[in-house]
Design a protein around this motif. Structure first.
Motif, PDB file in Angstrom:
ATOM      1  N   GLN A  73       0.822  -1.208   0.000  1.00 38.23           N
ATOM      2  CA  GLN A  73       0.000   0.000   0.000  1.00 38.23           C
ATOM      3  C   GLN A  73       0.863   1.267   0.000  1.00 38.23           C
ATOM      4  N   HIS A  74       1.876   1.322   0.839  1.00 37.51           N
ATOM      5  CA  HIS A  74       2.674   2.545   0.995  1.00 37.51           C
ATOM      6  C   HIS A  74       3.511   2.851  -0.247  1.00 37.51           C
ATOM      7  N   SER A  77       2.078   5.122  -2.811  1.00 33.38           N
ATOM      8  CA  SER A  77       1.829   6.534  -2.501  1.00 33.38           C
ATOM      9  C   SER A  77       2.856   7.423  -3.186  1.00 33.38           C
ATOM     10  N   ASP A  78       2.466   8.651  -3.461  1.00 34.34           N
ATOM     11  CA  ASP A  78       3.334   9.583  -4.177  1.00 34.34           C
ATOM     12  C   ASP A  78       4.554  10.012  -3.366  1.00 34.34           C
TER      13      ASP A  78
END
Length: 181
Positions: A73-74, A77-78
């Motif tokens: 998930q992480h 991330s941008d």
């Protein structure tokens, strides 16, 4: 972890994890040795306080699953743009997740051709990845498990690119070595 993974300056990284199934022989062995309490974990943010005995928690299947789920998930991330940059990163757990940067944003997806859900052990998933990549002529497998070397030797004739060079980078400290197949 991503900083450690990207230190070799490659354009592609495949990070492969074991799948963990409850009620396995390993679960039974751990319960006999009373290695760890199987507490539930939720990892919500990169700055979350890590367990005081991190190595002990890595024996907890619930912790390992939460950690891998967090990475999946992480890394989408941008805030991971500076780490991913111009690389392709794959995380294989239950599926094979891919990460690239496009227009300064991390683009993530699932690569079904590399997911190999029938493999639960990282050893065989690693060899599956190497054998199914045809655009790259050189591979370095970073691991601490000699089983991978034996499995890779048995599958050298399954490489999509017969001109490929495969190395195993193994060991720790002053005992780190490259082994050419």
């Amino acid at each position: 972890m991503l900083q450690m993974v990207t230190q070799l300056k490659a354009i592609r990284y495949d990070v492969i994890f074991d799948q963990y199934f409850s009620h396995s022989i390993k679960d039974y062995e751990r319960s006999l040795r009373q290695e760890s309490t199987q507490l539930d974990f939720n990892i919500a943010a990169p700055d979350q306080v890590r367990p005081s005995d991190f190595l002990k928690e890595l024996k907890n299947i619930n912790f390992k699953q939460a950690l891998v789920d967090f990475f999946i998930q992480h890394w989408a991330s941008d805030e991971m743009v500076p780490f991913v940059e111009n690389k392709r990163i794959f995380i294989n757990y239950k599926q094979c997740h891919s990460y690239i940067v496009d227009n300064n944003k991390v683009v993530s997806g699932v690569d079904d051709s590399l997911s190999c859900p029938e493999h639960k052990e990282a050893d065989t998933k690693i060899v599956f990845h190497v054998c199914n990549i045809d655009a790259q002529p050189n591979f370095v497998i970073r691991c601490s498990d000699t089983d991978i070397a034996i499995i890779m030797l048995g599958h050298m004739d399954n490489l999509k690119n017969y001109d490929s060079n495969v190395w195993l980078y193994a060991g720790t400290g002053n005992n780190q070595r490259y082994i050419n197949f």
